[in-house]
Design an enzyme around this catalytic site. Structure first.
Site, PDB file in Angstrom:
ATOM      1  N   GLU A  99      35.875  37.672  52.102  1.00 19.27           N
ATOM      2  CA  GLU A  99      37.399  37.406  51.799  1.00 19.27           C
ATOM      3  C   GLU A  99      38.136  38.513  52.293  1.00 19.27           C
ATOM      4  O   GLU A  99      39.347  38.373  52.651  1.00 19.27           O
ATOM      5  CB  GLU A  99      37.476  36.916  50.379  1.00 19.27           C
TER       6      GLU A  99
ATOM      7  N   HIS B  36      36.689  31.313  37.485  1.00 19.92           N
ATOM      8  CA  HIS B  36      37.132  30.383  38.317  1.00 19.92           C
ATOM      9  C   HIS B  36      38.217  29.467  37.740  1.00 19.92           C
ATOM     10  O   HIS B  36      38.297  28.481  38.074  1.00 19.92           O
ATOM     11  CB  HIS B  36      35.871  29.510  38.692  1.00 19.92           C
TER      12      HIS B  36
END
Lengths: 336, 328
Positions: free
Chosen positions: B62, B131
């Site tokens: 990322e 999440h």
């Protein structure tokens, strides 16, 4: 003791490199003096003294359409890339005429016109930028290479792994050039890296190991980066390690050399035996004897250029409120 | 203009595809965007249509996805970098905040960073604490990068096309729960909505509800029920962009209603609700008949178990309660 090594490179080339190395040294020593004089202000100033042959040799191997990016020890890279000393010194002093309009400071020099994509101050943060610039080169089918300078300490940051791996997967034309000056801020390489021979990390990414080069020898740097560039353009990334030494510590806040005998003595050894100016003098003497007068003239010329840059910066205006609020966005004021 | 009733997922796909056809510099990079067809199927079919050069599967990296997008954008491409979900954008935060948002300024305009970070966002699917973020206000905190969060398919298409065509970096957050929801979308390759413009989604004279993203759905549902049950007429302003933030329609509405509720899926502290409340008292203090109420997620990490997860989330019911409260 300087190595008396001869070369087939032209006399003009060697003299040009001598001039560039001396210019960087003088520029940096002047910056140090200006900082002590409070003409250059702020908390950061990381000098390139000691590293000059790395930048000059490496950039001599690149064309003007190739790309260069580095970290915060960027003054010498900018000068070696051919950026005029005047707007560089103006940036040091936070003036409106600086390369970054006085908004970047010493760590954020850049010149789009020179394909010098800037100095970056979050350690490792510019590695993926190099990957991205190289991606553009590949995407547009351009024949160029990206040279990404980094310090030894930065190789332990996650950015190194992700950016080097991504460029490897995509076979991008990047040279990852580690300027290993043995210390990341104050931590020794052997205390920070499981594999202190940093070039060997190339194996982990399946990329070309360019080996370890003498970073104090401008000719060796030039040759190594020339080979790396040819390889990178054809095949993909190269990891190259240049062994060098910083003469002024990590930055202006670094007082360790004042109090630690071991560091002071290590510094003296490098300065005495491996100074890039002396090494190049030795090479010039061995290849083209009798250049003393010309070398002195080049030193004077560099002195004049630095002097002129200080005068220019000194007389330049400071940025204004309009500068404060400009270029936050493209085509939008932050006040809207 | 011809319109078609399509899901937000399809509207986003149309926007991306049209922009890739329009401009060869536009390309997609991210985890599973190509061969896998996109985690949320927004890029379904792209790998086959545009090839591996323009639909680039990346390693799970990322920091490098975001940073390489910045470099490619500086160098002249127009990347659309998919961060899969906003939860992973915390790993990209440095590249987004220190580089995407600051490079144009830091080098005094020498470089521009025309890119879009796409990320799926939102909670409510038992995805658990790590999440289940809706953290867009964090990203909107920093000058230099725009933050978009559409509430329906039509806006999603027009806003994404605007983001791709703009020369500034944009974080484009797509609420997962809204992906399947349809609305009428102009079937026009040049349907582009302006950047930084709020939109009044429902007119009303009693209370101003300010929201964005999924909160708009709860707000509109609450407004409908309040109108039917209590005769309370709410005006619903959809911010659409957290940066640039357009509060003019909010002020205008508030001067009419004198009461405001802010609805967001994000956490309550340092939130859009905090910002709107602060700005309202600065801009329209004399019009204020009641304290601004904020409806947001509860100030806890999200748990797994369905019953207590839903307790922590905002809902149309909670919006209705807040509206009744500001009406006293």
């Amino acid at each position: 003791m300087a190595v008396e090594q001869s070369t087939t490179l032209s006399r003009e080339t060697l003299l040009d490199w001598y001039y560039q190395i001396v210019l960087i040294r003088q520029f940096e020593e002047r910056c140090d003096a200006l900082y002590k004089d409070h003409k250059i202000t702020g908390v950061y100033l990381h000098l390139y003294s000691g590293h000059e042959a790395v930048g000059v040799g490496a950039l001599a191997a690149l064309g003007t359409d190739d790309h260069v990016i580095t970290a915060y020890r960027d003054h010498g890279i900018a000068l070696a890339r051919g950026v005029d000393a005047k707007p560089l010194m103006a940036e040091m002093m936070g003036k409106r005429t600086g390369v970054s309009g006085g908004k970047g400071g010493s760590m954020h020099l850049a010149s789009r016109a020179h394909n010098f994509w800037g100095g970056y101050a979050i350690v490792g943060g510019h590695f993926p930028l190099a990957t991205g610039i190289a991606l553009k080169v590949r995407y547009m089918k351009e024949p160029n290479v990206v040279l990404c300078f980094m310090g030894d300490g930065a190789t332990n940051n996650g950015y190194f792994h992700e950016a080097v791996n991504m460029a490897a997967v995509w076979d991008l034309p990047v040279i990852w050039l580690i300027e290993n000056n043995l210390v990341g801020m104050g931590t020794r390489i052997e205390d920070s890296s499981g594999q202190p021979q940093l070039h060997k990390r190339a194996a982990a990414y399946g990329i070309k190991d360019g080996g370890r080069v003498d970073g104090q020898n401008v000719v060796e740097m030039y040759e190594a980066v020339s080979q790396a560039a040819a390889y990178a353009k054809k095949k993909g990334p190269v990891l190259l390690e240049a062994l060098t030494y910083r003469y002024s510590g990590h930055g202006v806040s670094d007082k360790q050399y004042n109090v630690r005998e071991d560091l002071a003595s290590e510094l003296k050894q490098w300065q005495d035996a491996r100074d890039p100016i002396n090494v190049l003098r030795g090479i010039i003497n061995a290849s083209y004897p009798g250049a003393e007068a010309e070398l002195k003239a080049l030193e004077d010329r560099a002195d004049g250029v630095v002097e002129e840059s200080v005068k220019f910066a000194d007389e330049s205006p400071v940025p204004t409120y309009e500068d404060l609020i400009s270029n936050v966005y493209v085509g939008r004021s932050p006040l809207d | 203009m011809a319109e078609k009733n399509i899901s937000m997922r399809d509207a986003l796909r149309d926007a991306l595809r049209e922009e890739m056809i329009r401009d060869e510099r536009v390309f997609i990079m991210g985890e599973e965007v190509g061969r896998w067809q996109g985690t949320h199927r927004v890029t379904r079919g792209f790998y086959e249509e545009f090839g591996a050069e323009r639909v680039r599967d990346t390693p799970i990296s990322e920091m490098a996805i975001a940073g390489a997008a910045v470099g490619a954008a500086m160098a002249g491409l127009r990347p659309v970098a998919e961060l899969m979900t906003i939860n992973f954008a915390f790993l990209s935060l440095d590249a987004m905040v220190n580089h995407a948002a600051k490079i144009h300024y830091m080098f005094n305009g020498q470089f521009t960073v025309p890119l879009v970070f796409r990320a799926a966002t939102g909670w409510g699917n038992q995805a658990t604490a790590t999440h289940s973020h809706t953290p867009e206000p964090i990203f909107a905190h920093f000058p230099g990068m725009y933050v978009a969060m559409p509430s329906n398919a039509r806006d999603a298409k027009g806003m994404l096309k605007a983001a791709i065509r703009d020369d500034n970096p944009v974080l484009f957050s797509e609420v997962i729960a809204l992906y399947p929801k349809p609305s009428l979308v102009p079937d026009d390759a040049d349907f582009v909505l302006p950047i930084g413009k709020s939109d009044v989604k429902r007119e009303g004279s009693d209370v101003t509800i300010v929201s964005f993203g999924r909160g708009v759905e709860w707000s509109l549902e609450a407004a409908k029920q309040l109108s039917e049950k209590d005769g309370i007429e709410c005006e619903v302003v959809d911010l659409r962009w957290l940066r640039p933030l357009d509060l003019d329609p909010v002020y205008e509405s508030f001067k009419k209603t004198n009461r405001c509720v802010v609805v967001e899926e994000s956490l309550p502290m340092y939130s859009v609700g905090s910002e709107v409340a602060a700005r309202l008292q600065e801009a329209a203090f004399d019009y204020m008949d009641a304290p601004v109420r904020r409806v947001s997620a509860m100030d806890v990490p999200l748990p797994f178990a369905r019953d207590i997860e839903l307790m922590a989330l905002p809902s149309a019911q909670k919006v209705m309660t807040a509206v009744r409260e500001v009406l006293g």
